[in-house]
Write a protein that holds these residues in place. Structure first.
Motif, PDB file in Angstrom:
ATOM      1  N   MET A 122       0.823  -1.211   0.000  1.00 22.89           N
ATOM      2  CA  MET A 122       0.000   0.000   0.000  1.00 22.89           C
ATOM      3  C   MET A 122       0.859   1.263   0.000  1.00 22.89           C
ATOM      4  SD  MET A 122      -3.212  -0.814   2.444  1.00 22.89           S
ATOM      5  CE  MET A 122      -2.940  -2.381   3.222  1.00 22.89           C
ATOM      6  N   GLY A 123       2.060   1.173   0.586  1.00 27.07           N
ATOM      7  CA  GLY A 123       2.983   2.299   0.567  1.00 27.07           C
ATOM      8  C   GLY A 123       2.602   3.470   1.455  1.00 27.07           C
ATOM      9  N   ASP A 124       1.737   3.249   2.426  1.00 30.70           N
ATOM     10  CA  ASP A 124       1.306   4.324   3.316  1.00 30.70           C
ATOM     11  C   ASP A 124       2.359   4.532   4.407  1.00 30.70           C
ATOM     12  OD1 ASP A 124       0.086   6.017   5.187  1.00 30.70           O
ATOM     13  OD2 ASP A 124      -1.899   5.203   4.765  1.00 30.70           O
ATOM     14  N   LYS A 125       3.005   5.671   4.374  1.00 25.84           N
ATOM     15  CA  LYS A 125       4.101   5.957   5.313  1.00 25.84           C
ATOM     16  C   LYS A 125       3.625   6.020   6.767  1.00 25.84           C
ATOM     17  CE  LYS A 125       7.255   7.514   2.023  1.00 25.84           C
ATOM     18  NZ  LYS A 125       8.087   6.452   1.606  1.00 25.84           N
ATOM     19  N   ALA A 126       2.330   6.166   6.986  1.00 23.97           N
ATOM     20  CA  ALA A 126       1.790   6.174   8.356  1.00 23.97           C
ATOM     21  C   ALA A 126       2.028   4.833   9.048  1.00 23.97           C
ATOM     22  CB  ALA A 126       0.299   6.497   8.332  1.00 23.97           C
TER      23      ALA A 126
ATOM     24  N   ALA B 297      10.118  -3.941   4.230  1.00 21.21           N
ATOM     25  CA  ALA B 297       9.045  -2.958   4.075  1.00 21.21           C
ATOM     26  C   ALA B 297       9.537  -1.542   4.333  1.00 21.21           C
ATOM     27  CB  ALA B 297       7.887  -3.295   5.015  1.00 21.21           C
ATOM     28  N   LEU B 298      10.497  -1.388   5.216  1.00 17.52           N
ATOM     29  CA  LEU B 298      11.015  -0.049   5.509  1.00 17.52           C
ATOM     30  C   LEU B 298      11.730   0.562   4.317  1.00 17.52           C
ATOM     31  CD1 LEU B 298      12.166  -0.336   9.214  1.00 17.52           C
ATOM     32  CD2 LEU B 298      10.288   1.036   8.289  1.00 17.52           C
ATOM     33  N   SER B 299      12.162  -0.271   3.373  1.00 12.87           N
ATOM     34  CA  SER B 299      12.780   0.275   2.171  1.00 12.87           C
ATOM     35  C   SER B 299      11.768   1.103   1.376  1.00 12.87           C
ATOM     36  CB  SER B 299      13.347  -0.849   1.301  1.00 12.87           C
ATOM     37  OG  SER B 299      12.300  -1.642   0.766  1.00 12.87           O
ATOM     38  N   VAL B 300      10.477   0.837   1.587  1.00 10.69           N
ATOM     39  CA  VAL B 300       9.409   1.582   0.915  1.00 10.69           C
ATOM     40  C   VAL B 300       8.748   2.569   1.880  1.00 10.69           C
ATOM     41  CG1 VAL B 300       7.126   1.361  -0.162  1.00 10.69           C
ATOM     42  CG2 VAL B 300       8.930  -0.284  -0.708  1.00 10.69           C
TER      43      VAL B 300
END
Length: 172
Positions: free
Chosen positions: A101-105, A128-131
């Motif tokens: 989803m790429g939601d930084k929240a 996942a933190l890479s994104v």
């Protein structure tokens, strides 16, 4: 109809057969593609299901739907179950869905998952933190990996000549 499609996700205590896995896969795509956001409430009710296959399939479908309403549900699942090995698959799929989803929240929750007991969950979180992570999160993660690589295998936390260990203790 969504409930009917989800019935195939129930496997109980035994490993599903190949045929059951194929049906699960078909139903995951059907729920995500045909119902999408309409299915979220029905799926959310099963996030804490006792059947691990049900949980894992529900989390996978939620990640496939990619609706922003799902982010807090998946973050909550991860945070509530960090110390529970029986939720390992659910946490991994939740992290993968959040990454998709790429939601930084979701980054703070994924950072917490780096402390999970499961190396598979930690690996999914690091990936996942890479994104999801901002530049500081990624730099911290890469710095931590570099520090870990520099520690001799026989090092112990009390060793005075191992400068990285106190730093790592502060980061975790």
């Amino acid at each position: 109809e969504i409930q009917g499609l989800m019935k195939i996700f129930e496997a109980g205590d035994k490993e599903p057969t190949i045929e059951q896995f194929k049906k699960m896969d078909q139903n995951r795509y059907r729920i995500a593609n045909d119902y999408g956001p309409v299915a979220i409430d029905v799926l959310a009710e099963r996030l804490s299901d006792k059947d691990k296959y049900m949980r894992e399939n529900v989390v996978t479908v939620m990640g496939m739907i990619q609706d922003k309403k799902i982010v807090p549900l998946l973050c909550n699942l991860i945070e509530q179950n960090l110390a529970k090995p029986e939720f390992e698959g659910s946490k991994m799929y939740a992290i993968e869905g959040l990454k998709r989803m790429g939601d930084k929240a979701a980054a703070p929750t994924v950072i917490k998952a780096l402390n999970d007991k499961s190396t598979a969950v930690k690996g999914a979180a690091a990936d996942a933190l890479s994104v999801l992570g901002d530049k500081n999160d990624r730099n911290m993660l890469f710095g931590l990996i570099e520090l870990l690589d520099s520690i001799p295998e026989n090092a112990k936390p009390g060793d005075k000549n191992i400068g990285a260990l106190p730093i790592i203790a502060k980061l975790t």
